[in-house]
Design a protein around this motif. Structure first.
Motif, mmCIF file in Angstrom:
data_model
loop_
_atom_site.group_PDB
_atom_site.id
_atom_site.type_symbol
_atom_site.label_atom_id
_atom_site.label_comp_id
_atom_site.label_asym_id
_atom_site.label_seq_id
_atom_site.Cartn_x
_atom_site.Cartn_y
_atom_site.Cartn_z
ATOM 1 N N ARG A 134 4.073 -9.205 -7.517
ATOM 2 C CA ARG A 134 2.745 -9.367 -8.103
ATOM 3 C C ARG A 134 1.745 -8.383 -7.486
ATOM 4 N NH1 ARG A 134 1.370 -14.470 -6.648
ATOM 5 N NH2 ARG A 134 3.339 -15.198 -7.462
ATOM 6 N N LYS A 135 1.799 -8.246 -6.165
ATOM 7 C CA LYS A 135 0.863 -7.346 -5.478
ATOM 8 C C LYS A 135 1.164 -5.877 -5.780
ATOM 9 C CE LYS A 135 -2.018 -9.565 -2.747
ATOM 10 N NZ LYS A 135 -3.410 -9.278 -2.616
ATOM 11 N N ASP B 291 -0.331 -4.530 -8.831
ATOM 12 C CA ASP B 291 -1.722 -4.091 -8.724
ATOM 13 C C ASP B 291 -1.759 -2.619 -8.349
ATOM 14 O OD1 ASP B 291 -2.347 -6.702 -9.169
ATOM 15 O OD2 ASP B 291 -2.931 -7.148 -7.107
ATOM 16 N N LYS B 292 -2.858 -1.971 -8.696
ATOM 17 C CA LYS B 292 -2.967 -0.541 -8.431
ATOM 18 C C LYS B 292 -3.157 -0.276 -6.938
ATOM 19 C CE LYS B 292 -5.471 3.536 -9.783
ATOM 20 N NZ LYS B 292 -6.645 4.069 -10.398
ATOM 21 N N TYR C 28 -1.015 -0.572 -4.301
ATOM 22 C CA TYR C 28 -0.204 -1.244 -3.290
ATOM 23 C C TYR C 28 1.200 -0.660 -3.254
ATOM 24 C CZ TYR C 28 -3.505 -4.950 -2.213
ATOM 25 O OH TYR C 28 -4.587 -5.648 -1.787
ATOM 26 N N ARG D 270 -1.848 -0.706 1.430
ATOM 27 C CA ARG D 270 -2.658 0.089 0.519
ATOM 28 C C ARG D 270 -2.966 1.401 1.230
ATOM 29 N NH1 ARG D 270 -6.133 -1.124 -3.904
ATOM 30 N NH2 ARG D 270 -5.677 -3.329 -3.724
#
Length: 162
Positions: free
Chosen positions: A100-101, A104-105, A107, A129
């Motif tokens: 899921r993480k 995200d943009k 990661y 990140r």
């Protein structure tokens, strides 16, 4: 159990120091690794490198790529490949959280350290990140300021005047 045996069972093999410099570390996870016999023997000799390593998620499985575990010197024809991909062992809940993480943009998942824990090879992976260049300079300046503060305190304790 003797103390030296316990230290031998919990010892660091390799560390990726540049990962902490290049990334903001969000979460860390401890994962087991699926290894071949000669890989374990090579790791027990303390030989490995995490420098180019990265973690990839594929069909609900987590894979460790480009980690260099050199061939075992006394190995025979069934020796392992030095940079093969290795499966990581995590709980299903951890894998879904990481997936899921990573969706995200910005990661990514990077290996931080490789060590033995209770006789089993483990890898510490981090959800991270990427840092910008000014963030890297800022963290270097913070570390330098902390070092100077610590040195000033030590000088004061020894009785030196500034």
């Amino acid at each position: 159990m003797a103390k030296d045996t316990k230290d031998q069972r919990n010892r660091l093999i390799a560390q990726n120091k540049k990962a902490r410099h290049h990334y903001h570390i969000e979460d860390t996870y401890e994962a087991g690794m699926v290894l071949q016999g000669t890989e374990v023997k090579s790791l027990r000799a303390g030989r490995a490198s995490l420098v180019d390593g990265f973690v990839d998620l594929d069909n609900g499985e987590v894979w460790l790529h480009s980690v260099h575990i050199p061939e075992y010197a006394q190995g025979t024809w069934n020796n392992h490949s030095a940079r093969r991909k290795r499966k990581l062992l995590l709980n299903r809940a951890e894998i879904t959280k990481i997936e899921r993480k990573v969706g995200d943009k910005g990661y990514t998942v990077v290996p931080l350290s490789l060590y033995f824990k209770d006789g089993r090879a483990k890898v510490e992976i981090a959800l991270a990140r990427g840092k910008k260049e000014y963030d890297k300079r800022h963290s270097l300046a913070e570390r330098q300021a902390d070092r100077e503060k610590e040195q000033a305190v030590q000088r004061r304790l020894k009785g030196h005047k500034d």
